[in-house]
Design a protein around this motif. Structure first.
Motif, PDB file in Angstrom:
ATOM      1  N   LYS A   1       0.692  -1.121  -0.132  1.00 55.00           N
ATOM      2  CA  LYS A   1       0.066  -0.206   0.196  1.00 55.00           C
ATOM      3  C   LYS A   1       0.905   1.152   0.018  1.00 55.00           C
ATOM      4  O   LYS A   1       0.418   2.259  -0.791  1.00 55.00           O
ATOM      5  N   LEU A   2       1.990   1.403   0.759  1.00 53.16           N
ATOM      6  CA  LEU A   2       2.627   2.491   0.862  1.00 53.16           C
ATOM      7  C   LEU A   2       3.847   2.766  -0.328  1.00 53.16           C
ATOM      8  O   LEU A   2       4.399   3.662  -0.369  1.00 53.16           O
ATOM      9  N   GLY A   3       3.896   1.585  -0.962  1.00 56.95           N
ATOM     10  CA  GLY A   3       4.861   1.700  -2.165  1.00 56.95           C
ATOM     11  C   GLY A   3       6.382   1.656  -1.600  1.00 56.95           C
ATOM     12  O   GLY A   3       7.059   1.979  -2.474  1.00 56.95           O
ATOM     13  N   PHE A   4       6.761   1.080  -0.608  1.00 59.23           N
ATOM     14  CA  PHE A   4       8.257   1.281  -0.131  1.00 59.23           C
ATOM     15  C   PHE A   4       8.967   0.172  -1.118  1.00 59.23           C
ATOM     16  O   PHE A   4      10.136   0.531  -1.446  1.00 59.23           O
ATOM     17  N   VAL A   5       8.425  -0.967  -1.470  1.00 56.51           N
ATOM     18  CA  VAL A   5       8.959  -1.813  -2.392  1.00 56.51           C
ATOM     19  C   VAL A   5       8.293  -2.083  -3.373  1.00 56.51           C
ATOM     20  O   VAL A   5       6.953  -2.098  -3.268  1.00 56.51           O
ATOM     21  N   GLY A   6       8.786  -2.212  -4.541  1.00 54.10           N
ATOM     22  CA  GLY A   6       7.942  -2.481  -5.734  1.00 54.10           C
ATOM     23  C   GLY A   6       7.605  -4.024  -5.847  1.00 54.10           C
ATOM     24  O   GLY A   6       8.206  -5.045  -6.028  1.00 54.10           O
ATOM     25  N   VAL A   7       6.349  -4.163  -5.306  1.00 56.86           N
ATOM     26  CA  VAL A   7       5.604  -5.518  -5.528  1.00 56.86           C
ATOM     27  C   VAL A   7       4.631  -5.726  -6.751  1.00 56.86           C
ATOM     28  O   VAL A   7       3.909  -4.759  -6.850  1.00 56.86           O
ATOM     29  N   PRO A   8       4.846  -6.669  -7.514  1.00 58.77           N
ATOM     30  CA  PRO A   8       3.960  -6.775  -8.472  1.00 58.77           C
ATOM     31  C   PRO A   8       2.455  -7.043  -8.119  1.00 58.77           C
ATOM     32  O   PRO A   8       2.147  -7.580  -7.044  1.00 58.77           O
ATOM     33  N   ARG A   9       1.531  -6.430  -9.043  1.00 57.94           N
ATOM     34  CA  ARG A   9       0.300  -6.492  -8.499  1.00 57.94           C
ATOM     35  C   ARG A   9      -0.370  -7.552  -9.304  1.00 57.94           C
ATOM     36  O   ARG A   9      -0.480  -7.628 -10.680  1.00 57.94           O
ATOM     37  N   TYR A  10      -1.075  -8.423  -8.601  1.00 54.51           N
ATOM     38  CA  TYR A  10      -1.622  -9.655  -9.421  1.00 54.51           C
ATOM     39  C   TYR A  10      -3.178  -9.438  -9.171  1.00 54.51           C
ATOM     40  O   TYR A  10      -3.964 -10.068 -10.039  1.00 54.51           O
ATOM     41  N   LEU A  11      -3.605  -8.850  -8.246  1.00 53.56           N
ATOM     42  CA  LEU A  11      -5.257  -8.566  -8.079  1.00 53.56           C
ATOM     43  C   LEU A  11      -5.484  -7.075  -7.906  1.00 53.56           C
ATOM     44  O   LEU A  11      -4.726  -6.213  -7.376  1.00 53.56           O
ATOM     45  N   PRO A  12      -6.658  -6.526  -8.322  1.00 49.65           N
ATOM     46  CA  PRO A  12      -7.033  -5.086  -7.866  1.00 49.65           C
ATOM     47  C   PRO A  12      -7.339  -5.192  -6.646  1.00 49.65           C
ATOM     48  O   PRO A  12      -7.770  -6.166  -5.995  1.00 49.65           O
ATOM     49  N   HIS A  13      -6.985  -4.083  -5.957  1.00 50.36           N
ATOM     50  CA  HIS A  13      -7.034  -3.816  -4.622  1.00 50.36           C
ATOM     51  C   HIS A  13      -6.383  -4.977  -3.515  1.00 50.36           C
ATOM     52  O   HIS A  13      -6.868  -5.511  -2.657  1.00 50.36           O
ATOM     53  N   GLN A  14      -5.241  -5.285  -4.370  1.00 49.70           N
ATOM     54  CA  GLN A  14      -4.258  -6.328  -3.618  1.00 49.70           C
ATOM     55  C   GLN A  14      -4.055  -6.088  -2.196  1.00 49.70           C
ATOM     56  O   GLN A  14      -3.995  -7.085  -1.215  1.00 49.70           O
ATOM     57  N   GLU A  15      -3.940  -4.942  -1.694  1.00 46.42           N
ATOM     58  CA  GLU A  15      -3.544  -4.550  -0.171  1.00 46.42           C
ATOM     59  C   GLU A  15      -4.636  -4.940   0.681  1.00 46.42           C
ATOM     60  O   GLU A  15      -4.417  -5.589   1.706  1.00 46.42           O
ATOM     61  N   PHE A  16      -5.961  -4.788   0.101  1.00 49.80           N
ATOM     62  CA  PHE A  16      -7.073  -4.983   0.924  1.00 49.80           C
ATOM     63  C   PHE A  16      -7.217  -6.820   1.135  1.00 49.80           C
ATOM     64  O   PHE A  16      -7.391  -7.059   2.213  1.00 49.80           O
ATOM     65  N   TRP A  17      -6.963  -7.393   0.036  1.00 54.92           N
ATOM     66  CA  TRP A  17      -7.056  -8.748   0.043  1.00 54.92           C
ATOM     67  C   TRP A  17      -6.091  -9.487   0.955  1.00 54.92           C
ATOM     68  O   TRP A  17      -6.255 -10.342   1.617  1.00 54.92           O
ATOM     69  N   LEU A  18      -4.792  -8.892   0.870  1.00 53.73           N
ATOM     70  CA  LEU A  18      -3.799  -9.384   1.487  1.00 53.73           C
ATOM     71  C   LEU A  18      -4.000  -9.090   3.235  1.00 53.73           C
ATOM     72  O   LEU A  18      -3.851 -10.069   4.108  1.00 53.73           O
ATOM     73  N   ALA A  19      -4.699  -7.930   3.551  1.00 55.75           N
ATOM     74  CA  ALA A  19      -5.000  -7.400   4.700  1.00 55.75           C
ATOM     75  C   ALA A  19      -6.150  -8.381   5.484  1.00 55.75           C
ATOM     76  O   ALA A  19      -6.052  -9.133   6.605  1.00 55.75           O
ATOM     77  N   ILE A  20      -7.089  -8.742   4.516  1.00 55.74           N
ATOM     78  CA  ILE A  20      -8.260  -9.574   4.895  1.00 55.74           C
ATOM     79  C   ILE A  20      -7.724 -11.183   5.077  1.00 55.74           C
ATOM     80  O   ILE A  20      -8.105 -11.514   6.065  1.00 55.74           O
ATOM     81  N   THR A  21      -6.736 -11.438   4.378  1.00 58.52           N
ATOM     82  CA  THR A  21      -6.165 -12.765   4.569  1.00 58.52           C
ATOM     83  C   THR A  21      -5.601 -12.838   5.819  1.00 58.52           C
ATOM     84  O   THR A  21      -5.651 -13.850   6.605  1.00 58.52           O
ATOM     85  N   ALA A  22      -4.794 -11.929   5.970  1.00 61.63           N
ATOM     86  CA  ALA A  22      -3.978 -11.791   7.518  1.00 61.63           C
ATOM     87  C   ALA A  22      -4.833 -11.862   8.452  1.00 61.63           C
ATOM     88  O   ALA A  22      -4.597 -12.950   9.550  1.00 61.63           O
ATOM     89  N   TYR A  23      -6.077 -11.271   8.612  1.00 63.98           N
ATOM     90  CA  TYR A  23      -7.005 -11.322   9.406  1.00 63.98           C
ATOM     91  C   TYR A  23      -7.578 -12.744   9.843  1.00 63.98           C
ATOM     92  O   TYR A  23      -7.851 -13.043  10.613  1.00 63.98           O
TER      93      TYR A  23
END
Length: 59
Positions: free
Chosen positions: A25-47
């Motif tokens: 989300k913050l863009g510190f490291v260039g992470v490839p995007r595989y899904l739209p709204h990837q940050e949201f889905w990663l956070a939900i998966t973590a929870y």
């Protein structure tokens, strides 16, 4: 409902997913995007991972 503490492995997996969501989300490291709204889905998966670790005994 009886809750159990998650194992160290489940906690670390959840923490890793949450940190990856934050870094993406913050863009510190260039992470490839595989899904739209990837940050949201990663956070939900973590929870959900942490929730399952609390609800299921021995995981």
């Amino acid at each position: 409902m009886r809750l159990n503490p998650p194992t160290i492995a489940i906690f670390l997996i959840s923490l890793t997913l949450a940190i990856l969501a934050l870094v993406t989300k913050l863009g510190f490291v260039g992470v490839p995007r595989y899904l739209p709204h990837q940050e949201f889905w990663l956070a939900i998966t973590a929870y959900i991972t942490l929730m399952v670790g609390n609800l299921v005994r021995g995981v």
